[in-house]
Structures are given as C-alpha cells and as structure tokens.
Design a protein around this motif. Structure first.
Motif, mmCIF file in Angstrom:
data_model
loop_
_atom_site.group_PDB
_atom_site.id
_atom_site.type_symbol
_atom_site.label_atom_id
_atom_site.label_comp_id
_atom_site.label_asym_id
_atom_site.label_seq_id
_atom_site.Cartn_x
_atom_site.Cartn_y
_atom_site.Cartn_z
ATOM 1 N N ASP A 16 116.004 -18.949 41.491
ATOM 2 C CA ASP A 16 116.821 -19.690 41.018
ATOM 3 C C ASP A 16 117.137 -21.198 41.583
ATOM 4 O O ASP A 16 117.745 -22.069 41.131
ATOM 5 C CB ASP A 16 118.037 -19.169 40.566
ATOM 6 C CG ASP A 16 117.543 -17.898 39.517
ATOM 7 O OD1 ASP A 16 116.675 -17.917 38.948
ATOM 8 O OD2 ASP A 16 118.553 -16.974 39.627
ATOM 9 N N VAL A 51 115.778 -37.929 38.643
ATOM 10 C CA VAL A 51 116.285 -36.952 38.846
ATOM 11 C C VAL A 51 116.860 -36.458 40.433
ATOM 12 O O VAL A 51 117.323 -35.768 40.608
ATOM 13 C CB VAL A 51 115.377 -35.613 38.499
ATOM 14 C CG1 VAL A 51 115.421 -35.653 36.978
ATOM 15 C CG2 VAL A 51 113.878 -35.846 39.030
ATOM 16 N N ASN A 92 128.356 -36.322 30.836
ATOM 17 C CA ASN A 92 127.101 -35.415 30.724
ATOM 18 C C ASN A 92 126.108 -36.027 31.546
ATOM 19 O O ASN A 92 125.582 -37.026 31.741
ATOM 20 C CB ASN A 92 126.793 -35.681 29.210
ATOM 21 C CG ASN A 92 125.612 -34.696 29.102
ATOM 22 O OD1 ASN A 92 125.028 -34.295 29.716
ATOM 23 N ND2 ASN A 92 125.246 -34.512 27.436
ATOM 24 N N PRO A 147 112.783 -24.069 42.227
ATOM 25 C CA PRO A 147 113.035 -25.156 41.323
ATOM 26 C C PRO A 147 113.093 -26.431 42.431
ATOM 27 O O PRO A 147 112.453 -27.546 42.223
ATOM 28 C CB PRO A 147 114.252 -25.106 40.744
ATOM 29 C CG PRO A 147 114.886 -23.833 41.002
ATOM 30 C CD PRO A 147 113.982 -23.190 41.966
ATOM 31 N N PHE A 159 123.124 -35.131 31.673
ATOM 32 C CA PHE A 159 121.809 -35.530 31.045
ATOM 33 C C PHE A 159 121.819 -37.013 30.763
ATOM 34 O O PHE A 159 120.533 -37.602 30.751
ATOM 35 C CB PHE A 159 121.641 -34.875 29.472
ATOM 36 C CG PHE A 159 120.095 -34.979 28.722
ATOM 37 C CD1 PHE A 159 119.149 -34.424 29.207
ATOM 38 C CD2 PHE A 159 120.404 -35.768 27.655
ATOM 39 C CE1 PHE A 159 118.188 -34.752 28.682
ATOM 40 C CE2 PHE A 159 119.374 -36.170 26.868
ATOM 41 C CZ PHE A 159 118.040 -35.475 27.641
ATOM 42 N N MET A 180 111.482 -29.808 33.752
ATOM 43 C CA MET A 180 111.056 -30.228 32.454
ATOM 44 C C MET A 180 110.996 -31.543 32.008
ATOM 45 O O MET A 180 110.256 -32.111 31.188
ATOM 46 C CB MET A 180 111.657 -29.171 31.464
ATOM 47 C CG MET A 180 111.202 -27.690 31.906
ATOM 48 S SD MET A 180 109.525 -27.343 31.491
ATOM 49 C CE MET A 180 109.465 -27.546 29.662
ATOM 50 N N ILE A 181 112.143 -32.231 32.168
ATOM 51 C CA ILE A 181 112.524 -33.594 31.888
ATOM 52 C C ILE A 181 111.745 -34.587 32.526
ATOM 53 O O ILE A 181 111.257 -35.357 32.037
ATOM 54 C CB ILE A 181 113.993 -33.807 31.875
ATOM 55 C CG1 ILE A 181 114.952 -32.738 31.249
ATOM 56 C CG2 ILE A 181 114.611 -35.222 31.849
ATOM 57 C CD1 ILE A 181 116.448 -32.717 31.355
ATOM 58 N N SER A 226 116.712 -27.966 39.528
ATOM 59 C CA SER A 226 116.562 -26.751 38.214
ATOM 60 C C SER A 226 115.527 -27.069 37.544
ATOM 61 O O SER A 226 114.894 -28.065 37.556
ATOM 62 C CB SER A 226 117.843 -26.835 37.381
ATOM 63 O OG SER A 226 117.822 -28.119 36.587
ATOM 64 N N TYR A 227 115.191 -25.813 36.801
ATOM 65 C CA TYR A 227 113.973 -25.970 36.127
ATOM 66 C C TYR A 227 113.938 -26.925 34.852
ATOM 67 O O TYR A 227 112.997 -27.624 34.476
ATOM 68 C CB TYR A 227 113.462 -24.790 35.428
ATOM 69 C CG TYR A 227 113.507 -23.688 36.740
ATOM 70 C CD1 TYR A 227 112.029 -23.799 37.089
ATOM 71 C CD2 TYR A 227 114.010 -22.429 36.943
ATOM 72 C CE1 TYR A 227 111.614 -22.897 38.159
ATOM 73 C CE2 TYR A 227 113.710 -21.747 37.744
ATOM 74 C CZ TYR A 227 112.552 -21.549 38.534
ATOM 75 O OH TYR A 227 112.185 -20.840 39.515
ATOM 76 N N LYS A 228 115.444 -27.170 34.646
ATOM 77 C CA LYS A 228 115.719 -28.126 33.490
ATOM 78 C C LYS A 228 115.075 -29.555 33.923
ATOM 79 O O LYS A 228 114.423 -30.369 33.063
ATOM 80 C CB LYS A 228 117.117 -28.287 33.076
ATOM 81 C CG LYS A 228 117.230 -29.262 31.916
ATOM 82 C CD LYS A 228 118.772 -29.279 31.480
ATOM 83 C CE LYS A 228 119.503 -29.985 32.678
ATOM 84 N NZ LYS A 228 121.214 -30.172 32.109
ATOM 85 N N ASP A 229 115.363 -29.767 35.138
ATOM 86 C CA ASP A 229 114.961 -31.088 35.752
ATOM 87 C C ASP A 229 113.446 -31.385 35.848
ATOM 88 O O ASP A 229 112.958 -32.616 35.382
ATOM 89 C CB ASP A 229 115.503 -31.546 37.205
ATOM 90 C CG ASP A 229 117.152 -31.471 37.219
ATOM 91 O OD1 ASP A 229 117.664 -31.751 36.204
ATOM 92 O OD2 ASP A 229 117.853 -30.938 38.368
ATOM 93 N N TYR A 251 120.270 -38.923 33.329
ATOM 94 C CA TYR A 251 118.737 -38.963 33.399
ATOM 95 C C TYR A 251 118.331 -40.183 32.570
ATOM 96 O O TYR A 251 117.196 -40.840 33.100
ATOM 97 C CB TYR A 251 118.055 -37.776 33.138
ATOM 98 C CG TYR A 251 118.533 -36.362 34.071
ATOM 99 C CD1 TYR A 251 118.715 -36.537 35.270
ATOM 100 C CD2 TYR A 251 118.612 -35.185 33.428
ATOM 101 C CE1 TYR A 251 119.139 -35.565 36.028
ATOM 102 C CE2 TYR A 251 118.779 -34.120 33.977
ATOM 103 C CZ TYR A 251 119.342 -34.358 35.524
ATOM 104 O OH TYR A 251 119.711 -33.385 36.318
#
Length: 337
Positions: free
Chosen positions: A62, A258, A118, A66, A120, A200-201, A195-198, A123
């Motif tokens: 976790d 990111v 936010n 990443p 997001f 993916m984005i 993070s894994y979201k970063d 980014y």
C-alpha cells in the motif's frame, strides 16, 4: 558475439529498474526483509500462502510498491523526453522541460491549490497547463511558418519565463498559512502521496509518450543531422517533429502532474546513457528509459531514509545532478557528451 552482447544489454535494461524497485521495498523506517517482501508479492499474485504479518503486507503493497512504480514511471518519462529533445535540438543543455512544460504544470498546480481543495483538480490543471505551455512554445516558434530548433528553444524560454512569473503571482495571492506551503512543497517535487490512483491517472499519458518516442527513435537520428539533411532524405519534418514533441509532452506532463517539478533527471540521465551506449538513439532512448527509472527510484529511497523528515526530490536531484554535470563538462571540455 554481437547478438550475445545485444541480448545482455537488453536484459540489463529490463533488470536494472526491477532490481532498484525491489530494493526500495526493503528500505524505510519500517525495515522489511527480502524474504518477507517476496512472500507478500507472491501471496498477492496468488502463488503462495501469506507467511507475513499484516503490517509488512500493508507497508509493501500500500505504501512502497505504488511509490516505487510511480517513481520508475516518472524517472523513465523525464529521461526519455530529455534524450529525445537533446538529439533533436543538438544541444547538451536541453532537458525534458525545454518547451515550458514544467513551469506550465507548476502554474496549473498552484492555481488548482488556490481555487480548489480537491487533489484530483491539481492533476488536471497541472497536466492541462503543461500541455498548453508546449502548444504556446510551438506557435511562437512558427512565427516564420517554420519550426527551426532555435525558434523552439526561444519559444520555450519565453513561455517558461511567463509561467514562472505567474507561479510567483499565485504564490503572492495564496494564503501563507495553508495554500502557500502546499504550493511550495508541490513545486519541490515528491512521491510522498503516491498511490495506485496516481499510477492509473498519469500512467496512461506517460506510457503513450514513451511508446511514441521508442517507436520513432531511429528517426531521431535523422533529425539530429539537421533540417536540411532530413529533408534531403525525404523526412516530413513538420509531422515527425509534431509526433516527437507530442510524445515528449505527454510523457513529461504526465510525470510532472503527479510528482511535482523534479529537475535534472531529463538533463543528466541522457548524458550518462550516452557515455555507456553512444549517440545512436536506437540504443540511447531505451537506455535512458531504464536508467531514468532506476535513478529516480534510488533518489526516492535516499529521500526517505537520509533524515527523519522526507527530503523533496527536486532538492536531491539538483544536489546530485549539478556536481555531476560539472564533472561531465570538465571531462568533455564543454563539448557534446
């Protein structure tokens, strides 16, 4: 014999970043043994029983994994873009941010921090303004309906200066107790919130950009000969330069949005790769990709373990990169490395 050397070279390019990422999973304030890391990864892949504590699994999967993956992607993107631009502009001082993508992304991130809460949106704004900066540089270079290398560099210098001033303006407006520290820390570069979201984005534009540069790497050799020579060989300069700039911009903007502004990677790593494999971009681009990924993962490890508080990556890359660049200049007497 040549085939064996080529196989060894390609294998080492693949192994180096993977090895660096594995080492990064071991290091930190909570040390994890190599055997435990292997057990955690194999268990996640469904290839073995657990054999590790929940704490170790959480730290590895976790937090550190990443971060290592994102660091490798960012380092590879910046290094590959820098190598491509150095070849096209035939200038050893060119880096991945030569067309203003980093100042543009920095302004976008600072503006998003000022207007939104936010992450997001940071980014989106960073990526968007990074791309806008490069587009502006390109249109400035098209003043005389051509895009010579020197005009692109001048366009990038102008746009970088403007966006740097806009960053200062946003910092002047920002709340000194909340927004200003966030903007300052973001501009210094860090993978602390990876993070894994970063992945993916930002992974999509970074991968698309790197794939594009890898696909045209042999044509970069022709571009590095000069515009007249490239035209004589039947190369569509406008189209090819457009593909190269678009690919490098995608890779760099995806990385910066990111990680923040991390300097020197796109400048130093191509020179180191050139010392190992020469000026042939068919080898230089893959070598820069591998070394850039390995380098930033290592620097990120140093930033985590060197002191009690994490050191921003932009500071470390400058401290490491500047003396090494002086060494390169002395070694080559100021010439092309």
């Amino acid at each position: 014999m040549k085939e064996i050397k080529k196989y060894i070279f390609l294998t080492s390019l693949i192994i180096a970043p993977i090895l660096c990422m594995f080492i990064s999973l071991l290091l930190g304030r909570y040390p994890v043994a190599a055997g435990t890391v292997l057990k955690v990864i194999l268990h996640k892949l469904g290839m073995s029983g657990t054999g590790s504590t929940a704490m170790a699994a959480s730290v590895v999967l976790d937090i550190r994994l990443p971060r290592a993956l994102l660091g490798a992607l960012v380092g590879a993107s910046l290094a590959v873009s820098g190598a491509a631009f150095q070849g096209v502009f035939r200038n050893p001082l060119v880096s991945s941010s030569i067309l203003g993508v980093s100042p543009g992304a920095g302004f976008g991130a600072a503006l998003a921090i000022l207007l939104f809460k936010n992450s997001f949106m940071i980014y989106i704004f960073a990526f968007g303004f990074g791309v806008i900066a490069v587009i502006l540089s390109y249109f400035i270079a098209r003043t005389y309906k051509t895009t010579p290398a020197v005009m692109l560099v001048l366009g990038g210098t102008i746009v970088s200066s403007v966006f740097s001033s806009l960053i200062s303006l946003v910092k002047y407006w920002a709340d000194p107790y909340d927004q200003l520290p966030k903007i300052t820390f973001w501009l210094m570069g860090s993978l602390a919130s990876a993070s894994y979201k970063d992945i993916m984005i930002a992974g999509i534009p970074m991968l698309l950009g790197m794939i594009g540069l890898l696909a045209i790497r042999w044509q970069i050799n022709i571009l590095s000969m000069g515009d007249k020579e490239a035209r004589a060989l039947g190369i569509n300069l406008r189209f090819l330069k457009g593909i190269l700039i678009a690919s490098a911009t995608l890779a760099t903007a995806g990385a910066v949005c990111v990680s923040g502004v991390i300097g020197w990677v796109g400048l130093i790593i191509p020179h180191i790769s050139r010392m190992l494999v020469g000026n042939d971009n068919r080898l230089l681009i893959p070598a820069s990709l591998s070394m850039g990924a390995s380098y930033l993962v290592i620097v990120d490890c140093i930033s985590r373990i060197l002191t009690g508080s994490e050191i921003p990556l932009g500071i470390l890359t400058a401290i490491i990169g500047a003396p090494f660049f002086v060494y390169l200049l002395k070694r080559k007497a100021g010439g092309w490395v």
